[in-house]
Scaffold this motif. Sequence first.
Motif, PDB file in Angstrom:
ATOM      1  N   PRO A 155       0.797  -1.237   0.000  1.00 33.85           N
ATOM      2  CA  PRO A 155       0.000   0.000   0.000  1.00 33.85           C
ATOM      3  C   PRO A 155       0.830   1.287   0.000  1.00 33.85           C
ATOM      4  CG  PRO A 155      -0.901  -1.560   1.568  1.00 33.85           C
ATOM      5  CD  PRO A 155       0.401  -2.133   1.088  1.00 33.85           C
ATOM      6  N   SER A 156       1.962   1.298   0.687  1.00 35.39           N
ATOM      7  CA  SER A 156       2.758   2.533   0.713  1.00 35.39           C
ATOM      8  C   SER A 156       3.413   2.785  -0.652  1.00 35.39           C
ATOM      9  CB  SER A 156       3.799   2.501   1.823  1.00 35.39           C
ATOM     10  OG  SER A 156       4.767   1.510   1.594  1.00 35.39           O
ATOM     11  N   LEU A 157       3.843   1.722  -1.328  1.00 32.00           N
ATOM     12  CA  LEU A 157       4.383   1.869  -2.685  1.00 32.00           C
ATOM     13  C   LEU A 157       3.299   2.349  -3.634  1.00 32.00           C
ATOM     14  CD1 LEU A 157       6.697   1.543  -4.724  1.00 32.00           C
ATOM     15  CD2 LEU A 157       5.984  -0.867  -4.973  1.00 32.00           C
ATOM     16  N   LEU A 158       2.109   1.796  -3.504  1.00 32.63           N
ATOM     17  CA  LEU A 158       0.980   2.223  -4.336  1.00 32.63           C
ATOM     18  C   LEU A 158       0.687   3.700  -4.122  1.00 32.63           C
ATOM     19  CD1 LEU A 158      -1.414   1.721  -6.232  1.00 32.63           C
ATOM     20  CD2 LEU A 158      -2.715   0.939  -4.248  1.00 32.63           C
ATOM     21  N   ALA A 159       0.654   4.129  -2.872  1.00 32.00           N
ATOM     22  CA  ALA A 159       0.374   5.538  -2.568  1.00 32.00           C
ATOM     23  C   ALA A 159       1.441   6.443  -3.182  1.00 32.00           C
ATOM     24  CB  ALA A 159       0.293   5.749  -1.061  1.00 32.00           C
ATOM     25  N   ARG A 160       2.704   6.073  -3.039  1.00 28.33           N
ATOM     26  CA  ARG A 160       3.790   6.887  -3.610  1.00 28.33           C
ATOM     27  C   ARG A 160       3.716   6.924  -5.134  1.00 28.33           C
ATOM     28  NH1 ARG A 160       6.775   3.953   0.143  1.00 28.33           N
ATOM     29  NH2 ARG A 160       7.849   2.840  -1.532  1.00 28.33           N
ATOM     30  N   ALA A 161       3.357   5.804  -5.750  1.00 24.77           N
ATOM     31  CA  ALA A 161       3.274   5.747  -7.214  1.00 24.77           C
ATOM     32  C   ALA A 161       2.127   6.618  -7.735  1.00 24.77           C
ATOM     33  CB  ALA A 161       3.100   4.298  -7.672  1.00 24.77           C
ATOM     34  N   ILE A 162       0.976   6.565  -7.085  1.00 25.98           N
ATOM     35  CA  ILE A 162      -0.157   7.407  -7.492  1.00 25.98           C
ATOM     36  C   ILE A 162       0.194   8.875  -7.283  1.00 25.98           C
ATOM     37  CG2 ILE A 162      -2.532   8.060  -6.943  1.00 25.98           C
ATOM     38  CD1 ILE A 162      -3.050   5.070  -6.313  1.00 25.98           C
ATOM     39  N   GLN A 163       0.805   9.173  -6.150  1.00 21.52           N
ATOM     40  CA  GLN A 163       1.212  10.547  -5.877  1.00 21.52           C
ATOM     41  C   GLN A 163       2.169  11.037  -6.960  1.00 21.52           C
ATOM     42  OE1 GLN A 163       3.221  11.046  -2.126  1.00 21.52           O
ATOM     43  NE2 GLN A 163       3.238  13.255  -2.297  1.00 21.52           N
ATOM     44  N   GLY A 164       3.154  10.246  -7.319  1.00 21.18           N
ATOM     45  CA  GLY A 164       4.102  10.619  -8.364  1.00 21.18           C
ATOM     46  C   GLY A 164       3.438  10.808  -9.718  1.00 21.18           C
ATOM     47  N   TYR A 165       2.454   9.964 -10.012  1.00 21.18           N
ATOM     48  CA  TYR A 165       1.723  10.084 -11.281  1.00 21.18           C
ATOM     49  C   TYR A 165       1.064  11.459 -11.389  1.00 21.18           C
ATOM     50  CZ  TYR A 165      -1.979   9.539 -14.722  1.00 21.18           C
ATOM     51  OH  TYR A 165      -2.829   9.725 -15.791  1.00 21.18           O
ATOM     52  N   TYR A 166       0.305  11.834 -10.362  1.00 21.86           N
ATOM     53  CA  TYR A 166      -0.394  13.119 -10.414  1.00 21.86           C
ATOM     54  C   TYR A 166       0.566  14.302 -10.359  1.00 21.86           C
ATOM     55  CZ  TYR A 166      -5.105  11.247 -10.342  1.00 21.86           C
ATOM     56  OH  TYR A 166      -6.276  10.613 -10.685  1.00 21.86           O
ATOM     57  N   GLU A 167       1.604  14.194  -9.562  1.00 24.32           N
ATOM     58  CA  GLU A 167       2.568  15.290  -9.507  1.00 24.32           C
ATOM     59  C   GLU A 167       3.194  15.529 -10.876  1.00 24.32           C
ATOM     60  OE1 GLU A 167       5.153  14.092  -6.325  1.00 24.32           O
ATOM     61  OE2 GLU A 167       3.805  14.918  -4.781  1.00 24.32           O
ATOM     62  N   GLN A 168       3.549  14.449 -11.580  1.00 23.15           N
ATOM     63  CA  GLN A 168       4.144  14.591 -12.913  1.00 23.15           C
ATOM     64  C   GLN A 168       3.116  15.088 -13.930  1.00 23.15           C
ATOM     65  OE1 GLN A 168       7.504  14.184 -13.727  1.00 23.15           O
ATOM     66  NE2 GLN A 168       6.705  15.335 -15.455  1.00 23.15           N
ATOM     67  N   LEU A 169       1.910  14.549 -13.870  1.00 25.35           N
ATOM     68  CA  LEU A 169       0.855  14.960 -14.800  1.00 25.35           C
ATOM     69  C   LEU A 169       0.613  16.461 -14.717  1.00 25.35           C
ATOM     70  CD1 LEU A 169      -1.448  13.985 -16.756  1.00 25.35           C
ATOM     71  CD2 LEU A 169      -2.902  13.921 -14.723  1.00 25.35           C
ATOM     72  N   PHE A 170       0.516  16.980 -13.509  1.00 19.88           N
ATOM     73  CA  PHE A 170       0.229  18.400 -13.342  1.00 19.88           C
ATOM     74  C   PHE A 170       1.456  19.278 -13.502  1.00 19.88           C
ATOM     75  CE2 PHE A 170      -3.694  16.683 -11.522  1.00 19.88           C
ATOM     76  CZ  PHE A 170      -4.593  17.412 -12.278  1.00 19.88           C
ATOM     77  N   ALA A 171       2.626  18.757 -13.258  1.00 17.56           N
ATOM     78  CA  ALA A 171       3.845  19.507 -13.557  1.00 17.56           C
ATOM     79  C   ALA A 171       3.939  19.716 -15.065  1.00 17.56           C
ATOM     80  CB  ALA A 171       5.080  18.783 -13.035  1.00 17.56           C
ATOM     81  N   ASP A 172       3.616  18.667 -15.831  1.00 12.38           N
ATOM     82  CA  ASP A 172       3.626  18.775 -17.288  1.00 12.38           C
ATOM     83  C   ASP A 172       2.588  19.786 -17.782  1.00 12.38           C
ATOM     84  OD1 ASP A 172       5.617  16.843 -17.326  1.00 12.38           O
ATOM     85  OD2 ASP A 172       4.282  15.220 -17.992  1.00 12.38           O
ATOM     86  N   ALA A 173       1.506  19.946 -17.010  1.00 12.25           N
ATOM     87  CA  ALA A 173       0.453  20.890 -17.382  1.00 12.25           C
ATOM     88  C   ALA A 173       0.775  22.314 -16.921  1.00 12.25           C
ATOM     89  CB  ALA A 173      -0.884  20.453 -16.786  1.00 12.25           C
ATOM     90  N   GLY A 174       1.878  22.479 -16.207  1.00 11.50           N
ATOM     91  CA  GLY A 174       2.279  23.817 -15.787  1.00 11.50           C
ATOM     92  C   GLY A 174       1.749  24.210 -14.432  1.00 11.50           C
ATOM     93  N   GLY A 175       2.009  23.401 -13.462  1.00  9.18           N
ATOM     94  CA  GLY A 175       1.551  23.743 -12.126  1.00  9.18           C
ATOM     95  C   GLY A 175       2.092  22.783 -11.097  1.00  9.18           C
ATOM     96  N   THR A 176       1.555  22.894  -9.917  1.00  9.40           N
ATOM     97  CA  THR A 176       1.997  22.082  -8.803  1.00  9.40           C
ATOM     98  C   THR A 176       0.807  21.339  -8.227  1.00  9.40           C
ATOM     99  OG1 THR A 176       3.658  23.746  -8.282  1.00  9.40           O
ATOM    100  CG2 THR A 176       3.161  22.147  -6.565  1.00  9.40           C
ATOM    101  N   ALA A 177       0.997  20.054  -8.006  1.00 12.25           N
ATOM    102  CA  ALA A 177      -0.056  19.238  -7.407  1.00 12.25           C
ATOM    103  C   ALA A 177       0.369  18.791  -6.022  1.00 12.25           C
ATOM    104  CB  ALA A 177      -0.352  18.030  -8.274  1.00 12.25           C
ATOM    105  N   MET A 178      -0.585  18.794  -5.135  1.00 15.37           N
ATOM    106  CA  MET A 178      -0.399  18.202  -3.813  1.00 15.37           C
ATOM    107  C   MET A 178      -1.350  17.014  -3.753  1.00 15.37           C
ATOM    108  SD  MET A 178      -0.065  21.545  -1.373  1.00 15.37           S
ATOM    109  CE  MET A 178      -1.427  22.414  -2.155  1.00 15.37           C
TER     110      MET A 178
END
Length: 139
Positions: free
Chosen positions: A37-60
Amino acid sequence: VQGPSLMEPEPFSFQHAREDFDLSKLPIDAKLLRSDPSLLARAIQGYYEQLFADAGGTAMVAIRDGLVHVQWRAEAGDAEEALFHLAVKMLRRGEYKTAGPMLRALLARNPDHPDVLCNLGMMLSDQGQLAEAIERRRK
């Protein structure tokens, strides 16, 4: 006399069930992710952080109680327009589980936005949720 407000707009926020996340979007084996579960949480978090960084912003991103909570703040430009274009990009890829919460976040800010209503209605129709699709398209 006070000058114009320089307040930043509120970040866009959305959430979805962790189980609704499409694990095939992650570069790690789904079986391994389900077992850690902790790896899953980190992977999902990384996915969204990268997706929104590519869109020009910051995701929490926070994952708790079975929900993925995402907040996104655009770095520049029209955040609503940027989020809409990102959601449409996800729709074109068939990534409804990612696009849906984004469209709903946009609709929460602007309930009469015709392009958001249309795209959400078409997405719901594609998913067989005809009653809700018809309701969205009527607005």
